[in-house]
Design a protein around this motif. Structure first.
Motif, mmCIF file in Angstrom:
data_model
loop_
_atom_site.group_PDB
_atom_site.id
_atom_site.type_symbol
_atom_site.label_atom_id
_atom_site.label_comp_id
_atom_site.label_asym_id
_atom_site.label_seq_id
_atom_site.Cartn_x
_atom_site.Cartn_y
_atom_site.Cartn_z
ATOM 1 N N ASN A 157 1.871 1.884 -3.284
ATOM 2 C CA ASN A 157 1.060 2.517 -4.544
ATOM 3 C C ASN A 157 1.119 4.065 -3.505
ATOM 4 N N ASP A 158 1.563 4.084 -2.496
ATOM 5 C CA ASP A 158 1.302 4.942 -1.914
ATOM 6 C C ASP A 158 1.916 6.969 -3.367
ATOM 7 N N SER A 159 3.262 5.591 -3.210
ATOM 8 C CA SER A 159 3.931 6.573 -3.750
ATOM 9 C C SER A 159 3.886 6.801 -5.213
ATOM 10 N N LYS A 176 0.260 -0.915 0.126
ATOM 11 C CA LYS A 176 -0.234 0.031 -0.188
ATOM 12 C C LYS A 176 0.753 1.122 0.061
#
Lengths: 291, 224
Positions: free
Chosen positions: B184-186, B181
């Motif tokens: 993905n957030d980056s 996650k």
């Protein structure tokens, strides 16, 4: 890449040693055999260049007959030397050869000994043709040459050369086969790593290059060491009792007469070894990393 | 962007692994590919990393048709992907640092930079003290994190993870999912194949469900 190659060599030291040793022995034996063949060639050349056909001139032959015969022979063949020995020259030589045997000296005078032409050829194999031409000349009484000895020598030299070539060929093929086996093992051992490299974006060269470089390094090491040993071998040969024999001393000629020859020989031997290392590893990579 | 159009893959024995698959993945998305064993998830991933070629249809990634890539283009494509393999594919003879560094070496990164980047990624996956441990000395969860570290160390645009929680205990499942996650957030597009209903339901992301090689669901939300 060099780091990887040496890491791979360290990782499987016995395979590395086996490959390098086999290549080293192959190149050492091949070099020694090549030089033996060279020596045999030199011995033959030396023997063949000595006066070999002796043409005895009839007593009644005139000087112009001898001159004509000399011209015919000179025009027909590449002669190294053509020497006329008159009856007096023949007697002087006979006296010199038998100076310690008074009885033999008393029995012979210039009239008994025939005048002769001593013919030596650049190419020893032409002596037979020189003999055939000379014997037909009306001014010639007889002619002799060491037919059988030359024939035997030629057979020997050809046999040595042929067997040398076969031996060198077998040794080179053996080296390539050993490299194939060693690299097949290395590729099998590194199968997982090769797969990962491929899947994370490794190029074909990144996978194959280190193996090929390793083969080249095997060639380099074995080439240099086999050359050094061959050099030492020839030095020992040269100073040993057998090397004192002039014909056999020529074994070490390429090394002892010129430093340029030494360097050339070393570079050639090493380059051939490197080439074999390259071929062996390339074939293995081509065969076992096809997909 | 990844675009799959009428994608079909058959194996030589006649098995249809994937049939007529159509979907698109936008940059920065987090997607679950779910379905029972043999549904075609791994085959789909192998098509994405160009291990397999499709029989019909196409996969377009960033305007490039994977089916048309040749030699060096395939190599380049793979360097833009971070893959967490189902069987991890960690090399037992190399330590954690070397396993991760391999990806950067392949990409031609300099030795000094490799050291910095590997150490940074090890901190990110919470394995800074495990750099010189060998895979045999690590737990299932740690191994999984090493595999993730190897996949993300090149800062790929896409990360595909095949069953990343398959062989780990429940406590580690969440730390792995938290890590994915975070990736993905980056901004990295993350595609995860999984059986884990709980994880899919909890994260509430887009779910593509495959059954017998066919796409039966493409919807944000729960596993079922």
């Amino acid at each position: 890449m060099i780091k990887k190659v040496f890491a791979s060599m360290r990782r499987s030291p016995y395979q590395t040693m086996a490959a390098v040793l086999i290549m080293f022995i192959s190149f050492f034996v091949a070099a020694v055999y090549f030089m033996s063949s060279l020596t045999a060639q030199r011995v033959l050349t030396e023997l063949a260049s000595r006066p070999q056909v002796v043409v005895f001139v009839r007593d009644e032959a005139k000087p112009e007959d001898v001159d004509r015969l000399k011209k015919t022979l000179s025009d027909s063949f590449k002669l190294k030397d053509l020497k006329y020995l008159s009856k007096d020259d023949a007697l002087n030589r006979y006296k010199e050869q038998n100076k310690n045997d008074q009885l033999l000296l008393e029995l012979v005078n210039a009239q008994i000994l025939p005048a002769s032409l001593e013919v030596s050829a650049v190419d020893g194999s032409e002596l037979g043709k020189i003999y055939d031409l000379a014997i037909k000349d009306p001014a010639v009484e007889d002619a002799v040459y060491q037919k059988e000895e030359i024939k035997d020598l030629l057979i020997w030299v050809e046999s040595i050369r042929a067997s040398g070539l076969i031996l060198v060929g077998v040794l080179l093929i053996e080296s390539i086969l050993v490299l194939l086996i060693v690299f097949a093992l290395k590729i099998t051992l590194r199968k997982d790593e090769i797969e990962v490299i491929r899947l994370v974006g490794g190029s074909s060269w990144q996978i194959r290059g280190p193996f090929i470089a390793e083969g080249v390094i095997y060639g380099l090491i074995s080439g240099i060491f086999s050359f050094v040993l061959t050099y030492l071998f020839t030095v020992v040969w040269h100073i040993s009792p057998i090397g004192v024999i002039p014909a056999l001393a020529s074994f070490s000629v390429p090394f002892t007469q010129s430093p340029v020859n030494v360097i050339l020989w070393g570079v050639t031997q090493t380059m051939v070894a490197v080439l074999i290392g390259f071929i062996g590893s390339y074939l293995a990579v081509w065969r076992y990393l096809k997909n | 962007m990844i675009k799959l159009q009428n994608l079909t893959k058959k194996f030589p024995d006649g098995t249809v692994a994937l049939a007529d698959i159509n979907f698109e993945i936008n940059d920065g998305e987090f997607i679950f590919i779910v379905g029972p064993s043999g549904a075609g998830k791994t085959t789909l991933f192998k098509l994405l990393d160009r291990e397999y070629l499709s029989d019909t249809g196409s996969i377009i990634i960033d305007d490039k048709d994977l089916g048309k890539l040749k030699g060096q283009e395939i190599v380049k494509h793979r360097r833009h992907l971070g893959i967490v393999f189902q069987d991890l594919k960690l090399l037992l003879t190399k330590n954690v640092f070397e396993n991760i560094a391999l990806t950067l070496e392949v990409a031609g990164v300099k030795e000094k930079e490799i050291k910095e980047r590997v150490n940074a990624v090890l901190s990110k996956v919470d394995l800074a003290n495990f750099a010189f441990q060998f895979p045999a000395q690590l737990s299932g969860g740690e191994l999984q994190r090493v595999a993730i570290a190897r996949a993300i160390v090149t800062n790929p645009k896409y990360v595909i993870a095949d069953e990343p929680t398959g062989n780990v205990d429940p406590a580690n499942v969440w730390s792995i999912m938290k890590l994915l996650k975070l990736i993905n957030d980056s901004g990295t597009t993350v595609i995860v194949a999984t059986h884990n209903v709980e994880v899919v339901d909890m994260l509430d992301k887009r779910v593509i469900r495959l059954e017998n090689g066919r796409m039966v669901k493409d919807k944000k939300g729960k596993y079922r």
